[in-house]
Design a protein around this motif. Structure first.
Motif, PDB file in Angstrom:
ATOM      1  N   GLU A  91       0.820  -1.210   0.000  1.00  0.00           N
ATOM      2  CA  GLU A  91       0.000   0.000   0.000  1.00  0.00           C
ATOM      3  C   GLU A  91       0.859   1.266   0.000  1.00  0.00           C
ATOM      4  N   GLU A 109      -2.767  10.885  -1.116  1.00  0.00           N
ATOM      5  CA  GLU A 109      -4.049  10.525  -1.727  1.00  0.00           C
ATOM      6  C   GLU A 109      -4.180  11.083  -3.141  1.00  0.00           C
ATOM      7  N   LYS A 112      -3.516   8.765  -6.193  1.00  0.00           N
ATOM      8  CA  LYS A 112      -4.401   7.660  -6.550  1.00  0.00           C
ATOM      9  C   LYS A 112      -5.307   8.044  -7.720  1.00  0.00           C
ATOM     10  N   VAL A 208      -5.310   2.198  -7.202  1.00  0.00           N
ATOM     11  CA  VAL A 208      -5.751   2.172  -5.804  1.00  0.00           C
ATOM     12  C   VAL A 208      -4.628   2.628  -4.875  1.00  0.00           C
ATOM     13  N   GLY A 209      -3.404   2.724  -5.397  1.00  0.00           N
ATOM     14  CA  GLY A 209      -2.270   3.156  -4.599  1.00  0.00           C
ATOM     15  C   GLY A 209      -1.378   2.032  -4.141  1.00  0.00           C
ATOM     16  N   ARG A 243      -7.429  11.813 -13.652  1.00  0.00           N
ATOM     17  CA  ARG A 243      -7.697  11.886 -12.208  1.00  0.00           C
ATOM     18  C   ARG A 243      -8.713  12.960 -11.925  1.00  0.00           C
TER      19      ARG A 243
END
Length: 243
Positions: A91, A109, A112, A208-209, A243
């Protein structure tokens, strides 16, 4: 007989003591639900319904991601991969300290939402840096109509200045996202292959990262592209550009 005294039988003589006739009528009164109880029950029902809807939404959103990972990792695709597949995936740390080239803080964040073709290179880009960043640009363009699903990310593990010429270069076309990150945080997240350094690889971060793939140290863009093609195909049902 005439003159004999007769008396009427006692009206209660034949009714045994304790019979229904001697007992007063009684009624059982059941209490009615209070407004507070009714409101509590309604709240509970709404909460349960809300949870079920939320679980349904999560299941619908997660199903394509699960399917894509199942396709890539389980259906023998790993046997044909040129790159190193990271199992389990790692992650993106929520506590990663990121800054842009002007020193402005950037939230992890914000990374992502797209596939990230990621290189780890110093501020003073050397020949190896040039080669990997060229491959990074090349790989994105090789995706053709799918290229907007990919971003180019340059992670810089130092605080040295980036030259004006290099700034201009990474701003050409689709810009490279250049972010400084403390070396110790970076090394705790991404790992090189045994016997190699972080700056020898190109890393792939999913939308999703999660870090999920690493190129060999001596990157062959054509072979790496085949792995990207499989990923895009496996994720066609949910992956969206931009994004």
């Amino acid at each position: 007989m005439s003159g004999s005294k007769s008396s009427a039988p006692d009206a209660h003589a034949d009714i045994p003591s304790g019979a229904a006739g001697d007992r007063p009528l009684s009624f059982t009164i059941h209490s009615q639900p209070q407004p507070a109880e009714l409101a509590s029950q309604a709240d509970l029902q709404r909460t349960r319904a809300g949870r079920l809807r939320m679980l349904g939404v999560v299941a619908v959103c997660a199903a394509p991601v699960v399917a894509s990972y199942f396709s890539f990792y389980v259906l023998k695709l790993q046997g044909r991969a040129y790159s190193d597949l990271i199992t389990p995936t790692v992650e993106l740390p929520a506590t990663l300290t990121l800054q842009d080239l002007d020193g402005k803080a950037v939230s992890p964040e914000s990374l992502k939402g797209q596939w990230l073709l990621t290189v780890v290179q110093p501020s003073r880009c050397d020949a190896q840096c040039d080669r990997l960043m060229f491959a990074q640009r090349q790989l994105r363009e090789m995706q053709g109509k799918e290229r907007d699903k990919f971003d180019k990310l340059w992670l810089i593990p130092d605080q040295e200045p980036v030259s004006a010429e290099l700034r201009a270069l990474i701003a050409q076309g689709t810009p490279v996202t250049a972010l400084r990150v403390p070396a110790e945080q970076l090394q705790a997240w991404l790992k090189p292959a045994a016997g190699h350094q972080l700056n020898e690889h190109l890393f792939l971060i999913d939308p999703v990262g999660r870090w999920m793939m690493r190129s060999p140290a001596d990157l062959d863009p054509g072979k790496f592209k085949k792995d990207l093609d499989r990923l895009v195909k496996a994720n066609a049902g949910w992956d969206r550009p931009g994004r």
